[in-house]
Design a protein around this motif. Structure first.
Motif, PDB file in Angstrom:
ATOM      1  N   SER A 112      23.982  -9.907 -10.062  1.00 40.73           N
ATOM      2  CA  SER A 112      23.798 -10.332 -11.448  1.00 40.73           C
ATOM      3  C   SER A 112      24.395  -9.319 -12.417  1.00 40.73           C
ATOM      4  O   SER A 112      24.486  -8.127 -12.128  1.00 40.73           O
ATOM      5  CB  SER A 112      22.304 -10.494 -11.750  1.00 40.73           C
ATOM      6  N   GLY A 113      24.804  -9.826 -13.586  1.00 36.71           N
ATOM      7  CA  GLY A 113      25.214  -8.954 -14.682  1.00 36.71           C
ATOM      8  C   GLY A 113      26.632  -8.465 -14.645  1.00 36.71           C
ATOM      9  O   GLY A 113      26.924  -7.385 -15.158  1.00 36.71           O
ATOM     10  N   CYS A 114      27.553  -9.236 -14.037  1.00 41.39           N
ATOM     11  CA  CYS A 114      28.943  -8.771 -13.953  1.00 41.39           C
ATOM     12  C   CYS A 114      29.882  -9.831 -14.538  1.00 41.39           C
ATOM     13  O   CYS A 114      30.490 -10.601 -13.780  1.00 41.39           O
ATOM     14  CB  CYS A 114      29.311  -8.472 -12.506  1.00 41.39           C
ATOM     15  N   PRO A 115      30.041  -9.887 -15.862  1.00 43.82           N
ATOM     16  CA  PRO A 115      30.880 -10.935 -16.460  1.00 43.82           C
ATOM     17  C   PRO A 115      32.377 -10.668 -16.356  1.00 43.82           C
ATOM     18  O   PRO A 115      33.176 -11.571 -16.547  1.00 43.82           O
ATOM     19  CB  PRO A 115      30.424 -10.944 -17.913  1.00 43.82           C
ATOM     20  N   THR A 116      32.781  -9.425 -16.089  1.00 49.53           N
ATOM     21  CA  THR A 116      34.213  -9.105 -16.006  1.00 49.53           C
ATOM     22  C   THR A 116      34.489  -8.225 -14.794  1.00 49.53           C
ATOM     23  O   THR A 116      33.575  -7.622 -14.223  1.00 49.53           O
ATOM     24  CB  THR A 116      34.693  -8.364 -17.267  1.00 49.53           C
ATOM     25  N   LEU A 117      35.738  -8.128 -14.437  1.00 48.68           N
ATOM     26  CA  LEU A 117      36.140  -7.251 -13.340  1.00 48.68           C
ATOM     27  C   LEU A 117      36.017  -5.785 -13.767  1.00 48.68           C
ATOM     28  O   LEU A 117      36.255  -5.453 -14.933  1.00 48.68           O
ATOM     29  CB  LEU A 117      37.589  -7.538 -12.944  1.00 48.68           C
ATOM     30  N   PRO A 118      35.649  -4.893 -12.841  1.00 45.53           N
ATOM     31  CA  PRO A 118      35.539  -3.465 -13.192  1.00 45.53           C
ATOM     32  C   PRO A 118      36.906  -2.876 -13.553  1.00 45.53           C
ATOM     33  O   PRO A 118      37.927  -3.227 -12.957  1.00 45.53           O
ATOM     34  CB  PRO A 118      34.974  -2.824 -11.926  1.00 45.53           C
ATOM     35  N   ASN A 119      36.908  -1.964 -14.516  1.00 50.31           N
ATOM     36  CA  ASN A 119      38.160  -1.380 -15.000  1.00 50.31           C
ATOM     37  C   ASN A 119      38.875  -0.545 -13.956  1.00 50.31           C
ATOM     38  O   ASN A 119      40.112  -0.439 -13.969  1.00 50.31           O
ATOM     39  CB  ASN A 119      37.890  -0.519 -16.243  1.00 50.31           C
ATOM     40  N   PHE A 120      38.127   0.078 -13.033  1.00 55.28           N
ATOM     41  CA  PHE A 120      38.797   0.951 -12.077  1.00 55.28           C
ATOM     42  C   PHE A 120      39.697   0.163 -11.125  1.00 55.28           C
ATOM     43  O   PHE A 120      40.509   0.737 -10.412  1.00 55.28           O
ATOM     44  CB  PHE A 120      37.792   1.817 -11.306  1.00 55.28           C
ATOM     45  N   PHE A 121      39.563  -1.189 -11.119  1.00 61.19           N
ATOM     46  CA  PHE A 121      40.466  -2.004 -10.318  1.00 61.19           C
ATOM     47  C   PHE A 121      41.931  -1.829 -10.763  1.00 61.19           C
ATOM     48  O   PHE A 121      42.846  -1.989  -9.957  1.00 61.19           O
ATOM     49  CB  PHE A 121      40.089  -3.475 -10.427  1.00 61.19           C
TER      50      PHE A 121
ATOM     51  N   LYS B 281      30.442 -15.567  -6.111  1.00 59.34           N
ATOM     52  CA  LYS B 281      29.113 -15.783  -6.694  1.00 59.34           C
ATOM     53  C   LYS B 281      28.680 -14.668  -7.636  1.00 59.34           C
ATOM     54  O   LYS B 281      27.557 -14.174  -7.569  1.00 59.34           O
ATOM     55  CB  LYS B 281      28.072 -15.964  -5.588  1.00 59.34           C
ATOM     56  N   ASN B 282      29.568 -14.262  -8.529  1.00 64.56           N
ATOM     57  CA  ASN B 282      29.220 -13.248  -9.527  1.00 64.56           C
ATOM     58  C   ASN B 282      29.347 -13.758 -10.960  1.00 64.56           C
ATOM     59  O   ASN B 282      29.034 -13.020 -11.894  1.00 64.56           O
ATOM     60  CB  ASN B 282      30.121 -12.021  -9.353  1.00 64.56           C
ATOM     61  N   ASN B 283      29.840 -14.979 -11.127  1.00 64.89           N
ATOM     62  CA  ASN B 283      30.050 -15.556 -12.449  1.00 64.89           C
ATOM     63  C   ASN B 283      30.975 -14.693 -13.314  1.00 64.89           C
ATOM     64  O   ASN B 283      30.794 -14.560 -14.526  1.00 64.89           O
ATOM     65  CB  ASN B 283      28.703 -15.777 -13.162  1.00 64.89           C
TER      66      ASN B 283
END
Length: 932
Positions: A327-336, A349-351
């Motif tokens: 839960s709570g991950c609306p965007t991809l992490p920046n370190f990607f 399944k992270n929306n």
């Protein structure tokens, strides 16, 4: 050496031969050898594998002469009780001993034997120890042991914290699935040489200790997964500075990992904290100095989005990043943005929102598995121009992607094995370039807005295709040309499109297991070549325009589980030879089939659902129907069946839904219907379809490769996969005056009997009151007599009861007012009498439920039970019995007497008051008496 080479148990006759004198490795596993005398001959034998034989404890004395032996495998034999060390001690060079899967209690050591210095590896997995203390104490002789495997043991008691302290040279300890004491970790610190500690499913619970185990500064791998550990990680974990791998998954641990001791373990390569209650800052800022990080698993935790000032560049280059259902991950992490070596990205399944991240594919050119399914990515799907020959799985299903499917997908991912783009908003046609995917096995393009025709290149070029699903689109035209070349295709789903034309006979050239072409516009006859598809287990052709008879060749399909040919224009009879023993669900409803049911299905003992509704079947219901022992749902509505309902119906003990309505059945309702179990079973609602592989296989195979190359000792598992498993079964049943479709878990619990619109007579059996779980009963439009059984008050789950248009008498049992689930009730057009119950659900039924019963009174009818005339004497609740006819006779006699007395008194009063009428009356009587 196979068991055909040596007679059972005769091992000496081989091993005494001089030809074996220089033998160094001997494998006699998987035979049925038993213990024999001393083995001579192979003096230089180093490796001996006797796994899976029938040796008992005497085998050790037989091996004394093999002084050069370094490896001995006696797993899966018949060793029991105590093992005498004097025989093992003779094997002075033995380095590895495997005694797993036996029934060993302990080791007995003579006084003159102190240790066995050569033995480095001991495996005692699955040994069913009866007394753990005795076993552990007897291990003292192995004081130089470095690797100890004691997994999957059913032990009496727990392994205490200090019971292994004498194994001071131990480097690897595996106790997975063996119970350890709650304070085990507090004493393990004494084994300072330990490098690998694996305690998966060991029953650990509570908070982790703050001392006693953190002294393991040489520990490189720690596995505490699948336990009940809770609370925060103790700060002393930061002392384990040599840790390369830590697996804490499937516990109840809490806290923010940014401030946990994990952030100080800069030697970490592999971190798994899946399925806990951790808070995980998505920036991973506190881990940027972990330059060895390669594998991160974060599933089922809480992701925290945070604002990070500045451009923080991580020192690590990940190979695997897995984060699903968090839960709570609306965007991809920046370190990607700084990763260029990713091989597996698993983010279902992270929306997660935003445009499709083409840049990830551009920056990481060696992706092997790319999983973004079940998120909220939008916009067009743009692929990079560079080629990635490593990509095996590309899964972007269940997002909001739109536009056309990229035409360059085959050139960008030429070695693709699994492609899943289902449940998006793609439009346009299927690119012909798909024909270039020579290695592809799985394609799912279902639930989009694709249109146009099926590209011929796909069905000719993808000769490795195993699973193809393109259902729920707007595709049209012929499905396959005659030149189709799909020699590996087993699962084909084309339902809910606009395909037309005839069913191509070329389908029979593929080894199909599942064929679903339902809800299209196919016409013509079912091809006789279908009889060649002998591997078929599921065939669905419903809701098309197919005509003609069912081909007799269908009798060749002995592996069928499901056949759905409903809602077509099929005619003729069902082939009498069609009775596969494996079949579970048959749907032939809404056709023009006719004739009698002779022997079709008579041997189908696995049949769960038989739907023959709305056809023209004639004759009687066959008596062999009792052979269908697994039958749960039988629907024969709207045919021309006649005769009695055979008593063999009651031999189908698992029945839960019966619809025999709108036929010409006569006779009585079988009394044994009350013995039907109405069994709740998943078999009637779900068809399980499985196949061997899945798109997750790319993930699994890569991790297997990693574990081997990096010498990791953690078992990587993934439970989610691409394969289709539960296919919900749909059944239509009329209840509450409407036709409803039941499927899935709702169907599992649904039960009902509909015998309406026949010619049944006699009384309703009291035994039906035992069907306490039934939801619907409909006996309307028959010639039933007698009363409504009072036992119906036991049907507490009943939602619909229709007894209208019969000849039932008596009163409505007041006990029916206790049926709180009753939503629909009708007894209209009978000969019922008395007062209508007013309690419970009866306050909700309208006048239409009772009309056509002239002797009923009370709400909602306009007839008041206390209106004009003398108050009728109504039977009480205690008088309810089957002796009441259509009219209450006691009430009739009393009313007649009262009326007669009233008339006589009225005449006498008039004659007394009026003398003229009195004289006329007496004159009239006199004249008639004289004439008489």
């Amino acid at each position: 050496m196979g068991n055909d080479d040596i007679s059972n148990g005769d091992i000496l006759s081989v091993l005494n031969l001089n030809d074996f004198i220089n033998l160094k490795k001997l494998d006699l596993s998987d035979n049925q050898f038993r213990s024999s005398g001393t083995i001579y001959g192979p003096k230089y034998l180093k490796v001996l594998n006797l796994q899976s034989n029938s040796f008992d404890n005497h085998i050790f004395s037989s091996l004394q002469g093999l002084s050069s032996l370094t490896s001995l495998d006696l797993s899966w034999n018949e060793l029991k009780g105590t093992i005498e060390m004097k025989y093992l001690h003779a094997l002075s060079n033995l380095d590895e001993l495997d005694l797993s899967n036996n029934e060993i209690d302990n080791f007995t050591t003579p006084i003159d034997i102190r240790s066995m210095p050569s033995l480095q590896v001991l495996k005692l997995d699955d040994v069913s120890v009866s007394n753990i203390s005795n076993m552990v104490q007897s291990l003292r002789v192995f004081s130089y042991l470095k690797h100890f495997y004691f997994r999957n043991n059913y032990i009496n008691g727990n392994i205490g914290p200090y019971e292994l302290r004498h194994l001071r040279s131990l480097e690897r300890l595996f106790l997975d699935n063996s119970a350890v004491g709650g304070n085990f970790l507090q004493g393990i610190g004494a084994t300072t040489s330990l490098k690998i500690l694996s305690l998966t499913k060991c029953g650990l619970n509570g908070t982790l200790p703050v001392r006693g185990w953190c002294e393991l500064k040489n520990l490189q791998e720690l596995n505490l997964s699948w336990n009940e550990c809770e609370g925060i990680l103790p700060s002393c974990v930061a002392n384990m500075t040599s840790l390369r791998l830590i697996d804490l998954s499937h516990n109840k641990l809490t806290g923010n990992i940014a401030s946990s001791p994990l952030s100080k373990l800069t030697s970490l390569e592999y971190l798994s904290i899946s399925s806990n209650n951790f808070k995980v800052p998505i920036s991973f800022k506190t881990f940027f100095n972990h330059s060895n990080f390669k594998f991160i698993f974060l599933e089922n935790n809480e992701i925290i989005n945070e604002n990070v000032l500045g451009n923080w560049v991580p020192n690590f280059q990940l190979e695997v990043f897995s984060m699903s259902n968090s839960s709570g991950c609306p965007t991809l992490p920046n370190f990607f943005y700084y990763q260029s070596n990713l091989r597996i990205l698993y983010l279902p399944k992270n929306n997660i929102q935003g445009n499709f991240p083409t840049w990830l594919l551009e920056n990481n050119t060696r992706f092997r598995g790319f999983y973004l399914r079940d998120n909220a990515f939008t916009g067009p799907l743009k692929l990079p121009t560079n080629t990635n020959t490593d990509m095996e799985t590309f899964d972007v299903s269940n997002n909001k992607l739109s536009g056309h499917i990229p035409t360059n997908i085959a050139s960008v991912f030429p070695n693709l094995v699994a492609l899943n783009m289902s449940t998006n908003m793609f439009d346009g046609s299927v690119p012909s370039s798909f024909g270039g995917l020579k290695s592809v096995k799985y394609i799912d393009l279902s639930a989009n807005n694709l249109s146009g025709m099926m590209p011929q290149e796909l069905v000719v070029g993808c000769f490795s295709l195993f699973f193809f699903k393109i259902s729920d689109n707007k595709l049209r035209g012929q499905i396959f040309p005659e030149s189709t070349n799909l020699p590996s295709l087993k699962y084909l789903y084309l339902e809910n499109n606009e395909f037309s034309g005839t069913i191509p006979s070329s389908l029979s050239t593929s080894p199909l297991v599942v064929l679903d072409i339902s809800n299209n516009r196919f016409s013509g006859k079912i091809p006789s070549s279908m009889g060649n598809m002998t591997r078929l287990e599921q065939v669905s052709m419903s809701n098309n325009q197919l005509e003609g008879p069912i081909p007799v060749e269908i009798c060749n399909l002995n592996s069928l589980f499901l056949v759905d040919l409903s809602e077509n224009k099929l005619c003729g009879s069902v082939p009498s030879c069609f009775n596969p023993s494996s079949i579970s669900h048959v749907y032939l409803n809404n056709n023009q089939l006719e004739g009698e049911l002779t022997y079709a299905f008579h041997n189908s003992s696995s049949l769960v659902t038989l739907d023959l509704r709305k056809n023209k079947f004639t004759g009687s219901i066959p008596q062999w129907i009792g052979n269908l022992s697994s039958m749960s749902i039988i629907l024969l509505r709207d045919n021309h069946f006649e005769g009695r309902i055979p008593h063999q119906f009651c031999e189908m003990k698992k029945l839960s839904m019966i619809d025999l309505s709108f036929n010409s059945l006569s006779g009585q309702i079988p009394f044994c219907f009350g013995n039907i179990t109405l069994e709740v079973t998943k078999k009637k609602s779900v068809l399980v379809v499985e196949f061997d592989s899945s798109s997750i296989s790319s993930f699994i195979s890569y991790m297997d490769k990693v574990e081997l190359e990096r010498d990791y000792h953690v078992s990587f598992q993934k439970t989610e996969d691409f394969k289709l498993t539960d296919v919900p079964i749909t059944v239509t049943f009329v209840t509450k005056g409407n036709s409803y479709s039941y499927k899935g878990s709702i169907l599992s619990y649904m039960s009902g009997i509909d015998l309406s619109s026949n010619k049944l007579h006699g009384e309703i059996p009291d035994g039906l009151g035992k069907l306490s779980e039934i939801h619907a009963l409909n006996f309307s439009h028959n010639n039933l007599t007698g009363t409504i059984p009072t036992t119906f008050s036991n049907l507490l789950q009943l939602e619909s009861l229709d007894l209208s248009y019969n000849n039932l008498g008596g009163r409505i049992p007041t006990g029916l007012s206790e049926l709180n689930a009753l939503a629909v009730f009708s007894v209209a057009h009978n000969n019922l009498t008395g007062m209508i119950p007013e309690k419970g659900q009866f306050g909700t039924f309208d006048e239409g439920s009772y009309q056509g019963n002239p002797y009923l009174c009370g709400r909602p009818l306009p007839v008041d039970c206390t209106s004009t005339g003398p108050k009728p004497v109504l039977p009480s609740a205690d008088d309810e019995s089957e002796e009441h006819g259509f009219m209450d006779m006691e009430f009739f006699y009393i009313s007649f007497v009262i009326a007669y007395i009233s008339v006589v008194l009225c005449i006498a009063t008039i004659l007394y008051i009026n003398p003229h009428w009195r004289r006329a009356w007496f004159h009239f009587m006199e004249v008639h008496i004289i004439q008489f």
